[in-house]
Scaffold this motif. Structure first.
Motif, PDB file in Angstrom:
ATOM      1  N   UNK A 157      45.534  31.226  34.933  1.00 17.89           N
ATOM      2  CA  UNK A 157      46.233  32.514  35.020  1.00 17.89           C
ATOM      3  C   UNK A 157      45.279  33.580  35.552  1.00 17.89           C
ATOM      4  N   UNK A 158      45.164  33.597  36.860  1.00 16.81           N
ATOM      5  CA  UNK A 158      44.323  34.568  37.554  1.00 16.81           C
ATOM      6  C   UNK A 158      45.027  34.995  38.832  1.00 16.81           C
ATOM      7  N   UNK A 159      44.567  36.070  39.376  1.00 22.34           N
ATOM      8  CA  UNK A 159      45.160  36.591  40.606  1.00 22.34           C
ATOM      9  C   UNK A 159      44.026  37.060  41.508  1.00 22.34           C
ATOM     10  N   UNK A 160      44.151  36.771  42.795  1.00 23.37           N
ATOM     11  CA  UNK A 160      43.143  37.202  43.757  1.00 23.37           C
ATOM     12  C   UNK A 160      43.802  38.028  44.856  1.00 23.37           C
ATOM     13  N   UNK A 161      43.277  39.215  45.068  1.00 21.40           N
ATOM     14  CA  UNK A 161      43.727  40.054  46.182  1.00 21.40           C
ATOM     15  C   UNK A 161      42.839  39.763  47.379  1.00 21.40           C
ATOM     16  N   UNK A 162      43.447  39.373  48.486  1.00 23.42           N
ATOM     17  CA  UNK A 162      42.698  39.104  49.713  1.00 23.42           C
ATOM     18  C   UNK A 162      42.974  40.245  50.681  1.00 23.42           C
ATOM     19  N   UNK A 163      41.981  41.091  50.859  1.00 28.35           N
ATOM     20  CA  UNK A 163      42.141  42.308  51.650  1.00 28.35           C
ATOM     21  C   UNK A 163      41.542  42.099  53.035  1.00 28.35           C
ATOM     22  N   UNK A 164      42.354  42.289  54.062  1.00 29.56           N
ATOM     23  CA  UNK A 164      41.884  42.175  55.438  1.00 29.56           C
ATOM     24  C   UNK A 164      41.117  43.447  55.796  1.00 29.56           C
ATOM     25  N   UNK A 165      39.822  43.302  56.083  1.00 31.46           N
ATOM     26  CA  UNK A 165      39.010  44.490  56.330  1.00 31.46           C
ATOM     27  C   UNK A 165      39.344  45.154  57.665  1.00 31.46           C
ATOM     28  N   UNK A 166      40.026  44.437  58.547  1.00 32.40           N
ATOM     29  CA  UNK A 166      40.352  44.985  59.863  1.00 32.40           C
ATOM     30  C   UNK A 166      41.543  45.929  59.795  1.00 32.40           C
ATOM     31  N   UNK A 167      42.646  45.457  59.192  1.00 31.94           N
ATOM     32  CA  UNK A 167      43.866  46.276  59.169  1.00 31.94           C
ATOM     33  C   UNK A 167      44.269  46.746  57.773  1.00 31.94           C
ATOM     34  N   UNK A 168      43.538  46.300  56.745  1.00 28.45           N
ATOM     35  CA  UNK A 168      43.827  46.752  55.390  1.00 28.45           C
ATOM     36  C   UNK A 168      44.958  46.017  54.698  1.00 28.45           C
ATOM     37  N   UNK A 170      47.024  43.363  52.538  1.00 29.01           N
ATOM     38  CA  UNK A 170      46.649  42.669  51.307  1.00 29.01           C
ATOM     39  C   UNK A 170      47.582  41.488  51.064  1.00 29.01           C
ATOM     40  N   UNK A 171      46.989  40.321  50.866  1.00 24.87           N
ATOM     41  CA  UNK A 171      47.727  39.134  50.442  1.00 24.87           C
ATOM     42  C   UNK A 171      47.389  38.870  48.981  1.00 24.87           C
ATOM     43  N   UNK A 172      48.380  38.419  48.229  1.00 30.62           N
ATOM     44  CA  UNK A 172      48.171  38.127  46.813  1.00 30.62           C
ATOM     45  C   UNK A 172      48.206  36.620  46.603  1.00 30.62           C
ATOM     46  N   UNK A 173      47.144  36.103  46.019  1.00 33.21           N
ATOM     47  CA  UNK A 173      47.045  34.676  45.728  1.00 33.21           C
ATOM     48  C   UNK A 173      47.206  34.488  44.224  1.00 33.21           C
ATOM     49  N   UNK A 174      48.386  33.994  43.811  1.00 32.01           N
ATOM     50  CA  UNK A 174      48.675  33.816  42.395  1.00 32.01           C
ATOM     51  C   UNK A 174      48.071  32.508  41.877  1.00 32.01           C
ATOM     52  N   UNK A 175      47.762  32.488  40.591  1.00 32.24           N
ATOM     53  CA  UNK A 175      47.250  31.299  39.912  1.00 32.24           C
ATOM     54  C   UNK A 175      46.037  30.721  40.640  1.00 32.24           C
ATOM     55  N   UNK A 176      45.122  31.595  40.984  1.00 26.58           N
ATOM     56  CA  UNK A 176      43.894  31.192  41.664  1.00 26.58           C
ATOM     57  C   UNK A 176      42.862  30.760  40.626  1.00 26.58           C
ATOM     58  N   UNK A 177      42.164  29.649  40.893  1.00 25.19           N
ATOM     59  CA  UNK A 177      41.086  29.257  39.994  1.00 25.19           C
ATOM     60  C   UNK A 177      40.009  30.340  40.004  1.00 25.19           C
ATOM     61  N   UNK A 178      39.377  30.588  38.859  1.00 21.19           N
ATOM     62  CA  UNK A 178      38.479  31.746  38.746  1.00 21.19           C
ATOM     63  C   UNK A 178      37.076  31.511  39.284  1.00 21.19           C
ATOM     64  N   UNK A 179      36.923  30.576  40.208  1.00 20.77           N
ATOM     65  CA  UNK A 179      35.605  30.303  40.765  1.00 20.77           C
ATOM     66  C   UNK A 179      35.617  30.610  42.264  1.00 20.77           C
ATOM     67  N   UNK A 180      34.530  31.219  42.729  1.00 22.94           N
ATOM     68  CA  UNK A 180      34.461  31.673  44.113  1.00 22.94           C
ATOM     69  C   UNK A 180      33.149  31.182  44.722  1.00 22.94           C
ATOM     70  N   UNK A 181      33.213  29.970  45.301  1.00 24.53           N
ATOM     71  CA  UNK A 181      32.020  29.359  45.882  1.00 24.53           C
ATOM     72  C   UNK A 181      32.098  29.256  47.408  1.00 24.53           C
ATOM     73  N   UNK A 182      33.309  29.251  47.956  1.00 26.19           N
ATOM     74  CA  UNK A 182      33.455  29.075  49.404  1.00 26.19           C
ATOM     75  C   UNK A 182      32.796  30.229  50.158  1.00 26.19           C
TER      76      UNK A 182
END
Length: 216
Positions: A157-168, A170-182
């Motif tokens: 139960x996590x949520x990740x906001x993916x913000x495009x730095x070029x145009x601003x 926002x995509x919402x990624x629901x139920x994202x695992x809470x690890x950020x290694x990529x």
């Protein structure tokens, strides 16, 4: 014990994904007169840079979302034209894509600084990952009520906001695992903002009234 195996199975299913190769092709043209734009630099979200040929055409072999990159994205650069971002995953026919550029001499200005991408990556890689790992370890080794339920919630139960730095955008990624290694080179146009609902809820309850969450 059964709960442990069920949770493990759910984790493996969600994490698993099949790599698929996407053949993406098309052309780069001027949106004013439809003239083909040659030698346009096309930067992809998969560590690949190519150029349109003498007819303005291009061809990409990408792995696509869920494998190397999060999305099929490109940034097209050509002197005398606007620098423009394209989300190729929104095109129905990826074998006949037309990328239109507008003649433009004004300097390219992004919605957010490019440094946001690298900064967010290192914050997530260190601070966010450590917080989650510490929380999981705390829940596992301490006498926490509903231990396996909390572990499942923290993982799922996590949520990740993916913000495009070029145009601003926002995509919402629901139920994202809470690890950020990529590495951010696989999402070079996006910075990620994690919202760890379950981790925040756990520590909020713990500090407000730990008797509700810790066994006596």
């Amino acid at each position: 014990m059964k709960i442990y195996f069920i949770i493990t199975a759910i984790v493996l299913i969600v994490l698993s994904s099949c790599d698929r190769t996407y053949v993406v092709s098309g052309k780069v043209i001027s949106d004013v007169d439809g003239q083909m734009i040659t030698n346009a630099k096309i930067i992809t979200s998969e560590r690949l840079t190519i150029y349109s040929d003498s007819l303005g055409k291009f061809r990409l072999n990408l792995f696509g979302p869920g494998s190397r990159s999060d999305k099929l994205e490109v940034l097209v650069i050509k002197e005398g034209y606007e620098t423009k971002y394209f989300d190729l995953s929104k095109y129905e026919d990826v074998h006949n894509i037309t990328l239109e550029l507008k003649p433009y001499n004004t300097p390219f200005i992004t919605k957010y600084p490019l440094s946001f991408v690298t900064t967010a990556y290192y914050v997530n890689l260190t601070i966010v990952n450590l917080i989650v790992l510490f929380t999981l370890g705390f829940v596992f080794f301490k006498k926490v009520k509903y231990r396996w339920l909390w572990i499942a919630l923290i993982l799922l139960v996590n949520l990740t906001l993916r913000v495009n730095y070029i145009n601003g955008y926002i995509d919402v990624d629901f139920f994202h695992f809470p690890f950020y290694f990529k590495h951010y080179s696989f999402y070079p146009f996006t910075f990620k903002i994690p919202i760890l609902f379950s981790t925040i809820a756990f520590w909020s309850i713990y500090f407000i009234d730990r008797n509700r969450i810790i066994k006596n």
